[in-house]
Design a protein around this motif. Structure first.
Motif, PDB file in Angstrom:
ATOM      1  N   SER A 298     -12.761  -1.860  -3.177  1.00 60.90           N
ATOM      2  CA  SER A 298     -11.456  -2.200  -2.614  1.00 60.90           C
ATOM      3  C   SER A 298     -10.549  -2.701  -3.731  1.00 60.90           C
ATOM      4  CB  SER A 298     -11.590  -3.279  -1.535  1.00 60.90           C
ATOM      5  OG  SER A 298     -12.310  -2.777  -0.449  1.00 60.90           O
TER       6      SER A 298
ATOM      7  N   ASN B 188      -2.931  -0.792  -4.913  1.00 55.67           N
ATOM      8  CA  ASN B 188      -4.363  -0.998  -4.741  1.00 55.67           C
ATOM      9  C   ASN B 188      -4.844  -0.177  -3.560  1.00 55.67           C
ATOM     10  OD1 ASN B 188      -4.675  -2.749  -6.851  1.00 55.67           O
ATOM     11  ND2 ASN B 188      -4.227  -4.556  -5.625  1.00 55.67           N
ATOM     12  N   ASN B 189      -5.925   0.564  -3.743  1.00 50.47           N
ATOM     13  CA  ASN B 189      -6.492   1.424  -2.709  1.00 50.47           C
ATOM     14  C   ASN B 189      -7.997   1.254  -2.675  1.00 50.47           C
ATOM     15  OD1 ASN B 189      -4.124   3.350  -1.968  1.00 50.47           O
ATOM     16  ND2 ASN B 189      -4.100   3.223  -4.185  1.00 50.47           N
ATOM     17  N   THR B 190      -8.625   1.699  -1.581  1.00 49.18           N
ATOM     18  CA  THR B 190     -10.073   1.789  -1.529  1.00 49.18           C
ATOM     19  C   THR B 190     -10.445   3.155  -2.079  1.00 49.18           C
ATOM     20  OG1 THR B 190     -10.225   0.340   0.380  1.00 49.18           O
ATOM     21  CG2 THR B 190     -12.100   1.792  -0.033  1.00 49.18           C
TER      22      THR B 190
ATOM     23  N   GLU C 252     -17.988   2.121  -3.038  1.00 50.55           N
ATOM     24  CA  GLU C 252     -16.568   1.976  -2.736  1.00 50.55           C
ATOM     25  C   GLU C 252     -16.086   0.659  -3.312  1.00 50.55           C
ATOM     26  OE1 GLU C 252     -15.826   4.494   1.324  1.00 50.55           O
ATOM     27  OE2 GLU C 252     -15.765   2.331   1.437  1.00 50.55           O
TER      28      GLU C 252
END
Length: 73
Positions: free
Chosen positions: A65, A3-5, A63
């Motif tokens: 998250s 999981n990334n932003t 964005e």
């Protein structure tokens, strides 16, 4: 995948007649959308009434998250 932003970009869906404000860059300021095609947008300055046609350049961003990156097809 981890999981990334991730920042997402989408072309803005201009419509003729819209009054817009661009916050930064060389085209900053107030404009009225005169005409829109798949590739071009024509804007009119409300002060000088001059019109300019440019490649579509404005994008809506957000964005998220915890997004998957890179994304699967």
């Amino acid at each position: 995948m981890a999981n990334n932003t991730v920042t997402f970009f989408k072309p803005y869906p201009f419509e003729a007649g819209q009054k817009i404000h661009i916050d930064g860059g060389p085209r900053k300021g107030d404009w009225q959308v005169v005409n829109v095609s798949n590739r071009k947008v024509r804007l009119r300055c409300p002060i000088s009434r001059k019109e300019y046609e440019w490649n579509r350049f404005c994008y809506f961003t957000e964005e998220k998250s915890g997004a998957e990156w890179p994304q699967k097809d």
